[in-house]
Design a protein around this motif. Structure first.
Motif, mmCIF file in Angstrom:
data_model
loop_
_atom_site.group_PDB
_atom_site.id
_atom_site.type_symbol
_atom_site.label_atom_id
_atom_site.label_comp_id
_atom_site.label_asym_id
_atom_site.label_seq_id
_atom_site.Cartn_x
_atom_site.Cartn_y
_atom_site.Cartn_z
ATOM 1 N N LYS B 4 27.038 -5.883 -30.953
ATOM 2 C CA LYS B 4 25.643 -6.289 -31.120
ATOM 3 C C LYS B 4 24.735 -5.212 -30.535
ATOM 4 O O LYS B 4 24.799 -4.930 -29.341
ATOM 5 C CB LYS B 4 25.401 -7.617 -30.399
ATOM 6 C CG LYS B 4 25.496 -8.799 -31.331
ATOM 7 C CD LYS B 4 24.953 -10.038 -30.665
ATOM 8 C CE LYS B 4 24.963 -11.214 -31.625
ATOM 9 N NZ LYS B 4 24.605 -12.465 -30.954
ATOM 10 N N LYS B 5 23.902 -4.648 -31.402
ATOM 11 C CA LYS B 5 22.953 -3.647 -30.943
ATOM 12 C C LYS B 5 21.889 -4.362 -30.111
ATOM 13 O O LYS B 5 21.479 -5.475 -30.435
ATOM 14 C CB LYS B 5 22.292 -3.001 -32.162
ATOM 15 C CG LYS B 5 22.149 -1.502 -32.073
ATOM 16 C CD LYS B 5 21.613 -0.919 -33.363
ATOM 17 C CE LYS B 5 20.363 -1.611 -33.862
ATOM 18 N NZ LYS B 5 19.897 -1.094 -35.141
ATOM 19 N N LEU B 6 21.491 -3.747 -29.025
ATOM 20 C CA LEU B 6 20.404 -4.338 -28.251
ATOM 21 C C LEU B 6 19.131 -4.299 -29.074
ATOM 22 O O LEU B 6 18.840 -3.321 -29.757
ATOM 23 C CB LEU B 6 20.197 -3.558 -26.943
ATOM 24 C CG LEU B 6 21.151 -3.953 -25.814
ATOM 25 C CD1 LEU B 6 20.989 -3.012 -24.636
ATOM 26 C CD2 LEU B 6 20.885 -5.395 -25.367
ATOM 27 N N LYS B 7 18.388 -5.396 -29.006
ATOM 28 C CA LYS B 7 17.152 -5.458 -29.797
ATOM 29 C C LYS B 7 16.046 -4.666 -29.122
ATOM 30 O O LYS B 7 15.869 -4.733 -27.904
ATOM 31 C CB LYS B 7 16.726 -6.908 -29.966
ATOM 32 C CG LYS B 7 17.521 -7.609 -31.049
ATOM 33 C CD LYS B 7 17.148 -9.067 -31.145
ATOM 34 C CE LYS B 7 18.044 -9.749 -32.145
ATOM 35 N NZ LYS B 7 17.929 -11.207 -32.016
ATOM 36 N N SER B 8 15.275 -3.950 -29.937
ATOM 37 C CA SER B 8 14.134 -3.208 -29.397
ATOM 38 C C SER B 8 13.004 -4.186 -29.097
ATOM 39 O O SER B 8 13.006 -5.328 -29.568
ATOM 40 C CB SER B 8 13.667 -2.176 -30.416
ATOM 41 O OG SER B 8 13.061 -2.838 -31.501
ATOM 42 N N LYS B 9 12.046 -3.724 -28.336
ATOM 43 C CA LYS B 9 10.888 -4.553 -27.986
ATOM 44 C C LYS B 9 10.165 -4.996 -29.272
ATOM 45 O O LYS B 9 9.736 -6.148 -29.380
ATOM 46 C CB LYS B 9 9.946 -3.725 -27.097
ATOM 47 C CG LYS B 9 9.091 -4.547 -26.145
ATOM 48 C CD LYS B 9 8.060 -3.667 -25.440
ATOM 49 C CE LYS B 9 6.671 -4.240 -25.591
ATOM 50 N NZ LYS B 9 5.585 -3.287 -25.492
ATOM 51 N N GLU B 11 11.481 -5.419 -32.252
ATOM 52 C CA GLU B 11 12.257 -6.455 -32.946
ATOM 53 C C GLU B 11 12.091 -7.816 -32.276
ATOM 54 O O GLU B 11 11.980 -8.843 -32.936
ATOM 55 C CB GLU B 11 13.745 -6.070 -32.968
ATOM 56 C CG GLU B 11 14.075 -5.049 -34.050
ATOM 57 C CD GLU B 11 15.501 -4.532 -33.919
ATOM 58 O OE1 GLU B 11 16.155 -4.388 -34.958
ATOM 59 O OE2 GLU B 11 15.941 -4.262 -32.781
ATOM 60 N N ILE B 12 12.084 -7.796 -30.935
ATOM 61 C CA ILE B 12 11.939 -9.059 -30.204
ATOM 62 C C ILE B 12 10.599 -9.716 -30.505
ATOM 63 O O ILE B 12 10.521 -10.907 -30.807
ATOM 64 C CB ILE B 12 12.087 -8.821 -28.670
ATOM 65 C CG1 ILE B 12 13.526 -8.396 -28.354
ATOM 66 C CG2 ILE B 12 11.725 -10.079 -27.885
ATOM 67 C CD1 ILE B 12 13.713 -7.880 -26.939
ATOM 68 N N ARG B 14 8.633 -9.146 -33.078
ATOM 69 C CA ARG B 14 8.601 -9.507 -34.498
ATOM 70 C C ARG B 14 9.264 -10.878 -34.716
ATOM 71 O O ARG B 14 8.727 -11.741 -35.421
ATOM 72 C CB ARG B 14 9.342 -8.419 -35.291
ATOM 73 C CG ARG B 14 8.935 -8.318 -36.746
ATOM 74 C CD ARG B 14 9.576 -7.140 -37.451
ATOM 75 N NE ARG B 14 9.284 -7.197 -38.869
ATOM 76 C CZ ARG B 14 9.981 -7.898 -39.743
ATOM 77 N NH1 ARG B 14 11.024 -8.589 -39.347
ATOM 78 N NH2 ARG B 14 9.621 -7.924 -41.025
ATOM 79 N N GLU B 15 10.402 -11.045 -34.074
ATOM 80 C CA GLU B 15 11.105 -12.328 -34.226
ATOM 81 C C GLU B 15 10.365 -13.477 -33.557
ATOM 82 O O GLU B 15 10.417 -14.608 -34.030
ATOM 83 C CB GLU B 15 12.534 -12.215 -33.676
ATOM 84 C CG GLU B 15 13.446 -11.544 -34.688
ATOM 85 C CD GLU B 15 14.851 -11.304 -34.167
ATOM 86 O OE1 GLU B 15 15.243 -11.979 -33.186
ATOM 87 O OE2 GLU B 15 15.524 -10.429 -34.733
#
Lengths: 203, 203
Positions: B4-9, B11-12, B14-15
């Motif tokens: 699992k790739k760590l999510k970027s700021k 991406e976080i 956005r989600e």
């Protein structure tokens, strides 16, 4: 006894207004036809028209009711002439469809309205995206059933047609259940309809 | 390898916007939810929101696409697990219906839109008047077919259900043919669908 009563001046004028309005509605539709147009077509003024009808909607309504009466008379007669139940059902479908097309007012307005109503639908765009995907799944199930011998053999063209019909009959049921506010009965009705269809496909 | 790739700021955030918007759409629908509402739900300003999305429609679109992807994954998986074609079709119908209901955004908007679109329809009023008459004719043909021995015996309740399904599947085909501009193929498709249904009713 007098078979045909002589028509009064009122009746004659009323019918002239109706048949003129009928021509206009067929040509231009309900929304584009005005009371002025109908009066002009009958060779009368607006005030004369309002003596006979409250609005163009009332005129349209009378025309549709007449069309509908004729439609059901023809439908009943054709059905009663067919000898078997199967033929009666086929006569019903064909007569309903062809006569509905001839009852141009109702039919044209229906098609225009459906088109117009659906044009603005956001979901229609989404539906178009996924309905082909759904039809593909259904088609591959039919193909599977032919291979296993559960279903009769159909041509590829008929399989496409079947998948389309399978889905569109579900859409019809869904819309009718929405219209009649019976969403809670939807799944049981869907199952019922689909069981009949599947029985129709099996060997 | 990293699973699992760590999510970027980015991406976080956005989600977070998407899941907040999802809650609002489910609660209030697309039209009643504003960009301000979505920004507030995410704890951000409007300008931050516009950095990630062009409009609330784009947000809605992303949510629907995600729902749809999940929907088809589940649908495909359930179908592939069923052993026979008949069971696959039943699983398809049930899974499609129940999952579509869970994909609340698409489903709610669809129902609201259909209701709204049909509310203004003049023809819907006429249709309601004649559809019961049509269903009655169909039901009496079914009864005739049971008496002559052409069709299996059904209960009175099932006959009502069959007549409703028989008509609503025709309505669905009609609407789909209007949507796809294929009115000229309507009669042949109607005949095809109805033949399958009639085969499903026969003894």
């Amino acid at each position: 006894m007098v078979e045909k009563k002589l028509k009064s001046k009122d009746e004659i004028l009323r019918e002239r207004i109706l048949s003129g309005a009928d021509r206009l509605f067929q040509k231009y539709g309900l929304s584009k036809t005005t009371v002025e147009d109908i009066a002009r077509e009958a060779g009368k003024g607006k005030s004369t028209l309002y003596y006979y009808f409250k609005s163009k909607e009332e005129i349209f309504d009378v025309i549709i009711q007449n069309e509908k009466k004729l439609f059901f008379e023809i439908l009943q007669e054709s059905v009663s002439k067919a000898p078997t139940a199967k033929e009666k059902l086929h006569v019903f479908i064909i007569t309903r469809f062809t006569r509905l097309k001839e009852l141009t007012n109702l039919y044209n307005v229906m098609i225009d309205e459906v088109k117009e109503a659906l044009d603005g639908c956001v979901t229609l765009r989404y539906r178009k995206q996924y309905e082909q995907k759904e039809a593909n799944i259904v088609k591959s199930i039919f193909q599977y059933g032919i291979v296993t011998g559960e279903f009769r053999v159909f041509s590829d063209e008929d399989l496409d047609l079947m998948a389309f019909c399978f889905m569109s009959s579900q859409h019809g049921l869904e819309i009718d259940m929405i219209i009649h506010n019976k969403l809670d009965e939807m799944l049981s009705r869907l199952n019922f309809l689909m069981s009949l269809l599947i029985d129709g496909i099996k060997k």
